[in-house]
Motif scaffolding. Structure first.
Motif, PDB file in Angstrom:
ATOM      1  N   HIS A 132      -8.656 -10.595   3.917  1.00  0.00           N
ATOM      2  CA  HIS A 132      -8.807 -11.184   2.585  1.00  0.00           C
ATOM      3  C   HIS A 132      -8.767 -10.109   1.506  1.00  0.00           C
ATOM      4  N   PHE A 133      -8.136 -10.437   0.395  1.00  0.00           N
ATOM      5  CA  PHE A 133      -8.100  -9.565  -0.772  1.00  0.00           C
ATOM      6  C   PHE A 133      -8.665 -10.341  -1.950  1.00  0.00           C
ATOM      7  N   GLY A 134      -9.923 -10.750  -1.797  1.00  0.00           N
ATOM      8  CA  GLY A 134     -10.602 -11.633  -2.734  1.00  0.00           C
ATOM      9  C   GLY A 134     -10.964 -11.026  -4.066  1.00  0.00           C
ATOM     10  N   LYS A 135     -10.753  -9.743  -4.229  1.00  0.00           N
ATOM     11  CA  LYS A 135     -11.025  -9.115  -5.533  1.00  0.00           C
ATOM     12  C   LYS A 135      -9.772  -9.088  -6.396  1.00  0.00           C
ATOM     13  N   GLY A 136      -8.682  -9.658  -5.858  1.00  0.00           N
ATOM     14  CA  GLY A 136      -7.434  -9.696  -6.617  1.00  0.00           C
ATOM     15  C   GLY A 136      -6.532  -8.502  -6.353  1.00  0.00           C
ATOM     16  N   GLN A 137      -6.776  -7.780  -5.265  1.00  0.00           N
ATOM     17  CA  GLN A 137      -5.958  -6.611  -4.953  1.00  0.00           C
ATOM     18  C   GLN A 137      -4.515  -7.025  -4.658  1.00  0.00           C
ATOM     19  N   THR A 138      -3.600  -6.133  -5.003  1.00  0.00           N
ATOM     20  CA  THR A 138      -2.181  -6.393  -4.774  1.00  0.00           C
ATOM     21  C   THR A 138      -1.545  -5.350  -3.852  1.00  0.00           C
ATOM     22  N   SER A 139      -2.379  -4.549  -3.194  1.00  0.00           N
ATOM     23  CA  SER A 139      -1.891  -3.580  -2.208  1.00  0.00           C
ATOM     24  C   SER A 139      -3.060  -3.157  -1.328  1.00  0.00           C
ATOM     25  N   THR A 140      -2.703  -2.544  -0.199  1.00  0.00           N
ATOM     26  CA  THR A 140      -3.716  -2.036   0.717  1.00  0.00           C
ATOM     27  C   THR A 140      -3.115  -0.932   1.568  1.00  0.00           C
ATOM     28  N   THR A 141      -3.980  -0.193   2.242  1.00  0.00           N
ATOM     29  CA  THR A 141      -3.562   0.799   3.213  1.00  0.00           C
ATOM     30  C   THR A 141      -4.191   0.410   4.548  1.00  0.00           C
ATOM     31  N   LEU A 142      -3.362   0.277   5.576  1.00  0.00           N
ATOM     32  CA  LEU A 142      -3.808  -0.171   6.890  1.00  0.00           C
ATOM     33  C   LEU A 142      -3.702   0.935   7.926  1.00  0.00           C
ATOM     34  N   GLU A 143      -4.704   1.022   8.791  1.00  0.00           N
ATOM     35  CA  GLU A 143      -4.635   1.880   9.972  1.00  0.00           C
ATOM     36  C   GLU A 143      -4.149   0.994  11.106  1.00  0.00           C
ATOM     37  N   LEU A 144      -2.935   1.212  11.559  1.00  0.00           N
ATOM     38  CA  LEU A 144      -2.361   0.413  12.642  1.00  0.00           C
ATOM     39  C   LEU A 144      -2.016   1.304  13.824  1.00  0.00           C
ATOM     40  N   GLU A 145      -2.250   0.783  15.020  1.00  0.00           N
ATOM     41  CA  GLU A 145      -1.911   1.489  16.259  1.00  0.00           C
ATOM     42  C   GLU A 145      -0.390   1.622  16.358  1.00  0.00           C
ATOM     43  N   PRO A 146       0.097   2.648  17.046  1.00  0.00           N
ATOM     44  CA  PRO A 146       1.544   2.746  17.267  1.00  0.00           C
ATOM     45  C   PRO A 146       2.063   1.507  17.977  1.00  0.00           C
ATOM     46  N   GLY A 147       3.278   1.114  17.615  1.00  0.00           N
ATOM     47  CA  GLY A 147       3.905  -0.059  18.218  1.00  0.00           C
ATOM     48  C   GLY A 147       4.430  -1.002  17.163  1.00  0.00           C
ATOM     49  N   GLU A 148       4.846  -2.168  17.627  1.00  0.00           N
ATOM     50  CA  GLU A 148       5.426  -3.176  16.744  1.00  0.00           C
ATOM     51  C   GLU A 148       4.319  -4.102  16.227  1.00  0.00           C
ATOM     52  N   HIS A 149       4.382  -4.420  14.930  1.00  0.00           N
ATOM     53  CA  HIS A 149       3.392  -5.284  14.291  1.00  0.00           C
ATOM     54  C   HIS A 149       4.097  -6.289  13.390  1.00  0.00           C
ATOM     55  N   THR A 150       3.523  -7.493  13.307  1.00  0.00           N
ATOM     56  CA  THR A 150       4.030  -8.492  12.377  1.00  0.00           C
ATOM     57  C   THR A 150       3.053  -8.631  11.219  1.00  0.00           C
ATOM     58  N   LEU A 151       3.611  -8.827  10.032  1.00  0.00           N
ATOM     59  CA  LEU A 151       2.827  -9.002   8.811  1.00  0.00           C
ATOM     60  C   LEU A 151       3.355 -10.222   8.064  1.00  0.00           C
ATOM     61  N   GLN A 152       2.442 -10.966   7.460  1.00  0.00           N
ATOM     62  CA  GLN A 152       2.826 -12.106   6.641  1.00  0.00           C
ATOM     63  C   GLN A 152       1.764 -12.280   5.565  1.00  0.00           C
ATOM     64  N   LEU A 153       2.185 -12.662   4.367  1.00  0.00           N
ATOM     65  CA  LEU A 153       1.263 -12.909   3.260  1.00  0.00           C
ATOM     66  C   LEU A 153       1.068 -14.404   3.065  1.00  0.00           C
ATOM     67  N   LEU A 154      -0.155 -14.778   2.725  1.00  0.00           N
ATOM     68  CA  LEU A 154      -0.491 -16.176   2.446  1.00  0.00           C
ATOM     69  C   LEU A 154      -1.448 -16.185   1.263  1.00  0.00           C
ATOM     70  N   LEU A 155      -1.086 -16.897   0.221  1.00  0.00           N
ATOM     71  CA  LEU A 155      -1.937 -16.993  -0.958  1.00  0.00           C
ATOM     72  C   LEU A 155      -2.994 -18.071  -0.735  1.00  0.00           C
ATOM     73  N   GLY A 156      -4.217 -17.761  -1.095  1.00  0.00           N
ATOM     74  CA  GLY A 156      -5.303 -18.736  -1.017  1.00  0.00           C
ATOM     75  C   GLY A 156      -5.851 -19.000  -2.403  1.00  0.00           C
ATOM     76  N   ASP A 157      -6.396 -20.198  -2.611  1.00  0.00           N
ATOM     77  CA  ASP A 157      -6.970 -20.522  -3.914  1.00  0.00           C
ATOM     78  C   ASP A 157      -8.350 -19.875  -4.063  1.00  0.00           C
ATOM     79  N   TRP A 158      -9.087 -20.281  -5.068  1.00  0.00           N
ATOM     80  CA  TRP A 158     -10.386 -19.669  -5.362  1.00  0.00           C
ATOM     81  C   TRP A 158     -11.391 -19.846  -4.234  1.00  0.00           C
ATOM     82  N   ARG A 159     -11.101 -20.763  -3.291  1.00  0.00           N
ATOM     83  CA  ARG A 159     -11.987 -21.017  -2.155  1.00  0.00           C
ATOM     84  C   ARG A 159     -11.395 -20.512  -0.844  1.00  0.00           C
ATOM     85  N   HIS A 160     -10.319 -19.754  -0.889  1.00  0.00           N
ATOM     86  CA  HIS A 160      -9.624 -19.227   0.290  1.00  0.00           C
ATOM     87  C   HIS A 160      -8.836 -20.305   1.033  1.00  0.00           C
TER      88      HIS A 160
END
Length: 177
Positions: A132-160
């Motif tokens: 969750h990026f409930g403070k209104g963030q528009t970017s992040t830095t992730l620590e991910l293990e080596p390998g293949e990863h899938t990412l997808q964005l989903l917008l939530g309203d004020w209640r998630h």
């Protein structure tokens, strides 16, 4: 165990309140490009919800036609090193922190290596796979293990809760070296 309908709605509302509190406990300093709006008055919540579609007894906020969320970076198929910087893009809507009931707005949720998409008619869970990026963030830095990863964005309203229709990016795949 099957939870009766009324109880499931209560459980969802308690979960939503817990997420709202968790996302707003440590306010992020205001920046010129991402100022937090004041929460709407209770009568505004009721008026806004009366116009939105319902699913499973929970009112969903309506997304405007043409609204879309997408990755600015990384690109689909990119090979990256950890930590990975992920930038979110949004068109046709505004970013607003969780708890801010503002029409045509929401906040980002990043789905990481998710096997099954979350329910679109309930508050999104907060897990290692649904960030969750409930403070209104528009970017992040992730620590991910080596390998293949899938990412997808989903917008939530004020209640998630995802909008109707859901404002969701296409899934991208990245490889971490």
């Amino acid at each position: 165990m099957r939870i009766p309908f009324q109880r499931s709605v209560l459980v969802a509302l308690v979960a939503s309140a817990t997420l709202l509190q968790a996302c707003s406990e440590q306010p992020e300093p205001a920046r010129e490009d991402n100022k937090a709006a004041a929460p709407a008055a209770p009568e505004q919540h009721a008026a806004h919800e009366a116009e939105a579609p319902k699913a499973s007894g929970i009112t969903r906020s309506t997304a405007p036609e043409g609204a879309r969320v997408f990755f600015v970076s990384p690109e689909d198929g990119a090979t990256v090193s950890s930590p990975v910087t992920v930038e979110f893009g949004l068109e046709g809507m505004d970013v607003a922190p969780a708890g801010t009931d503002q029409e045509n707005s929401g906040h980002h949720h990043l789905l990481i290596d998710l096997d099954e998409k979350p329910a679109m008619d309930m508050p999104l869970p907060a897990t290692e796979h649904v960030v969750h990026f409930g403070k209104g963030q528009t970017s992040t830095t992730l620590e991910l293990e080596p390998g293949e990863h899938t990412l997808q964005l989903l917008l939530g309203d004020w209640r998630h809760i995802p909008h109707d229709p859901a404002v969701m990016s296409r899934e991208i795949t990245i490889t971490v070296e």
